[in-house]
Design a protein around this motif. Structure first.
Motif, short mmCIF file in Angstrom:
data_model
loop_
_atom_site.label_atom_id
_atom_site.label_comp_id
_atom_site.label_asym_id
_atom_site.label_seq_id
_atom_site.Cartn_x
_atom_site.Cartn_y
_atom_site.Cartn_z
N LEU A 35 0.87 -1.18 0.00
CA LEU A 35 0.00 0.00 0.00
C LEU A 35 0.90 1.22 0.00
O LEU A 35 1.95 1.21 0.65
CB LEU A 35 -0.89 0.02 1.25
CG LEU A 35 -1.84 -1.15 1.46
CD1 LEU A 35 -2.57 -1.01 2.78
CD2 LEU A 35 -2.84 -1.24 0.32
N LYS A 37 0.14 4.03 1.39
CA LYS A 37 -0.10 4.78 2.62
C LYS A 37 -0.39 3.81 3.75
O LYS A 37 -0.94 2.73 3.52
CB LYS A 37 -1.29 5.73 2.47
CG LYS A 37 -1.10 6.78 1.40
CD LYS A 37 -2.35 7.61 1.22
CE LYS A 37 -2.16 8.58 0.06
NZ LYS A 37 -3.40 9.23 -0.31
N GLU A 38 -0.04 4.21 4.96
CA GLU A 38 -0.38 3.42 6.14
C GLU A 38 -1.50 4.07 6.94
O GLU A 38 -2.11 3.44 7.79
CB GLU A 38 0.84 3.25 7.04
CG GLU A 38 1.94 2.42 6.42
CD GLU A 38 3.14 2.28 7.34
OE1 GLU A 38 3.13 2.85 8.45
OE2 GLU A 38 4.08 1.59 6.94
N VAL A 51 -5.90 5.46 -2.23
CA VAL A 51 -4.80 4.62 -1.78
C VAL A 51 -4.44 3.69 -2.94
O VAL A 51 -5.32 3.04 -3.51
CB VAL A 51 -5.18 3.80 -0.52
CG1 VAL A 51 -4.11 2.82 -0.17
CG2 VAL A 51 -5.48 4.73 0.64
N LEU A 111 -4.60 -0.25 6.95
CA LEU A 111 -4.69 1.16 6.65
C LEU A 111 -5.52 1.79 7.76
O LEU A 111 -6.66 1.39 7.99
CB LEU A 111 -5.35 1.39 5.29
CG LEU A 111 -5.58 2.85 4.91
CD1 LEU A 111 -4.26 3.56 4.64
CD2 LEU A 111 -6.49 2.97 3.71
#
Length: 143
Positions: A35, A37-38, A51, A111
């Motif tokens: 991914l 983004k976290e 995302v 996420l």
């Protein structure tokens, strides 16, 4: 007769060599999944965040937050997912987790959906903020 045995042995050796090489196991394809983004921060009015999913495996998402949707919620390989967050009707901080589970990987990628904190300009010299951990912070403003 001696030549026939020589040709037979050479032919047998060639056939056996081909069998051993053709029986070699194929290189194993590694599962990749990521991914970009976290964590995403969303205000009380909700919104849409993108995302990006990377990889080469089948994946799907789950969340227990009824106010969060992922579109698409499953797929194969790379994709851009819209994280759709509904507006809040209560004046409280909301947190959620979206699990991205990928085929062949033991642990899901998480996420986090966290509140976006905004600072407001105030006329007073003291500003009190409530944080997502329900602690109060006091900021002194000087002119």
């Amino acid at each position: 007769m001696k030549n026939n045995i020589k040709y037979f042995v050479t032919g047998l050796f060639s056939v056996l060599t081909l069998c051993f090489y053709s029986c070699k196991e194929d290189d194993e394809i590694t599962s990749e999944f990521s991914l970009d983004k976290e964590e995403i921060a969303v205000g009380e009015n909700g919104g849409i965040e993108i995302v990006n999913v990377g990889g080469n495996v089948k994946w799907q998402t789950t969340t227990d937050a009824t106010w969060v949707r992922v579109v698409p919620s499953s797929g194969v390989g790379a994709a851009s997912c819209e994280i759709q967050v509904d507006s809040s009707v209560v004046a409280d901080f909301r947190n959620a987790e979206i699990q991205f589970m990928a085929q062949g990987l033991a642990a899901p990628k998480i996420l986090k959906v966290v509140p976006k904190v905004c600072l407001w300009r105030m006329q007073t010299r003291r500003l009190s903020l409530k944080t997502q951990q329900n602690t109060e912070s006091v900021i002194m403003i000087s002119r």
